[in-house]
Design a protein around this motif. Structure first.
Motif, mmCIF file in Angstrom:
data_model
loop_
_atom_site.group_PDB
_atom_site.id
_atom_site.type_symbol
_atom_site.label_atom_id
_atom_site.label_comp_id
_atom_site.label_asym_id
_atom_site.label_seq_id
_atom_site.Cartn_x
_atom_site.Cartn_y
_atom_site.Cartn_z
ATOM 1 N N ALA A 169 0.828 -1.212 0.000
ATOM 2 C CA ALA A 169 0.000 0.000 0.000
ATOM 3 C C ALA A 169 0.866 1.266 0.000
ATOM 4 C CB ALA A 169 -0.922 0.006 1.214
ATOM 5 N N PHE A 170 2.120 1.140 0.433
ATOM 6 C CA PHE A 170 3.030 2.282 0.476
ATOM 7 C C PHE A 170 3.920 2.348 -0.764
ATOM 8 C CE2 PHE A 170 2.035 1.129 4.815
ATOM 9 C CZ PHE A 170 1.724 2.349 5.396
ATOM 10 N N SER A 207 6.969 -2.501 10.667
ATOM 11 C CA SER A 207 6.498 -1.113 10.734
ATOM 12 C C SER A 207 7.208 -0.262 9.690
ATOM 13 C CB SER A 207 6.694 -0.529 12.136
ATOM 14 O OG SER A 207 8.052 -0.591 12.521
ATOM 15 N N ILE A 208 6.591 0.887 9.392
ATOM 16 C CA ILE A 208 7.141 1.826 8.425
ATOM 17 C C ILE A 208 7.039 3.231 9.009
ATOM 18 C CG2 ILE A 208 4.930 2.036 7.209
ATOM 19 C CD1 ILE A 208 6.614 2.360 4.587
ATOM 20 N N LEU A 209 8.050 4.040 8.764
ATOM 21 C CA LEU A 209 8.039 5.424 9.214
ATOM 22 C C LEU A 209 7.209 6.238 8.223
ATOM 23 C CD1 LEU A 209 9.145 7.315 11.410
ATOM 24 C CD2 LEU A 209 11.099 7.759 9.912
ATOM 25 N N ASP A 210 6.127 6.824 8.732
ATOM 26 C CA ASP A 210 5.206 7.579 7.888
ATOM 27 C C ASP A 210 4.990 8.950 8.522
ATOM 28 O OD1 ASP A 210 3.311 8.150 5.896
ATOM 29 O OD2 ASP A 210 1.671 7.277 7.075
ATOM 30 N N ARG A 223 4.295 3.417 11.976
ATOM 31 C CA ARG A 223 2.991 2.767 11.827
ATOM 32 C C ARG A 223 3.203 1.276 11.630
ATOM 33 N NH1 ARG A 223 -0.428 5.760 7.306
ATOM 34 N NH2 ARG A 223 -1.394 3.729 7.457
ATOM 35 N N GLU A 224 2.290 0.484 12.190
ATOM 36 C CA GLU A 224 2.360 -0.957 11.961
ATOM 37 C C GLU A 224 2.202 -1.220 10.477
ATOM 38 O OE1 GLU A 224 0.077 -3.781 14.160
ATOM 39 O OE2 GLU A 224 0.389 -2.674 16.031
#
Length: 186
Positions: A12-13, A59-62, A67-68
């Motif tokens: 999704a990212f 997780s990803i840095l957003d 964020r999980e």
């Protein structure tokens, strides 16, 4: 053939155009180091080395917030081999993208290759320094020993056999099928 993914899946990212990202995850497969053979007309400094990792994303840095996230990515790290193993928890900075479709008939379909392996996207890192190891899973000690032995045997195959024979020996004797193509598996 539709694929169902979680709402927080890393895909999704990811876009077709790569974008800088920072993620945390765990290495879930044995790292594979690759070294392209230079052509007759190239110089030794043009030799391209890289390590491929399969990472389960946590997780990803957003926008400055962790964020999980979920899903699996293949991470290509350019540069010489570095100490990393299955079970390592990592944080990395790299270029996240979805694989594109083949542009020509008969061309290798990287998107399908990844989809067949339940991998959502890929991340490219310019150097091993883009990855920090934040921990090791002790429960994988036997797996890590096996991985080191397989890596050493694979290096011997590449040293003493032709490139094609080394790929087949790696697959047949060690179970490492990552370098095989769809045609090889048919």
């Amino acid at each position: 053939h539709a694929t169902i993914v979680a709402n927080d899946d890393i895909s999704a990212f990811a876009c077709l155009e790569s974008a800088l990202c920072r993620v945390r995850g765990s290495v879930i497969d044995e790292p594979i180091h690759k070294c392209e053979e230079p052509s007759r007309d190239s110089f030794e400094w043009q030799l391209k080395e890289a390590t491929d990792l399969v990472v389960r994303i946590h997780s990803i840095l957003d926008n400055d917030t962790w964020r999980e996230a979920s899903g699996r990515v293949i991470v290509r790290v350019d540069g010489p081999p570095f100490p990393i193993a299955r079970g390592d928890r990592i944080e990395l900075t790299g270029w996240l993208a979805q694989p594109g479709s083949p542009r020509n008939d008969g061309e290798f379909d990287f998107a399908r290759y990844l989809r067949d392996r339940r991998i959502s996207a890929w991340i490219s890192c310019a150097h091993p320094g883009a990855i920090q190891i934040s921990g090791h899973r002790q429960s994988h000690m036997i797996g890590r020993w096996r991985d080191r032995w397989r890596q050493s045997a694979g290096e011997r195959f590449r040293e003493y056999l032709s490139q094609e024979d080394a790929i087949y020996a790696d697959a047949i004797l060690l179970g490492n099928r990552a370098s095989l193509t769809r045609d090889d598996l048919a």
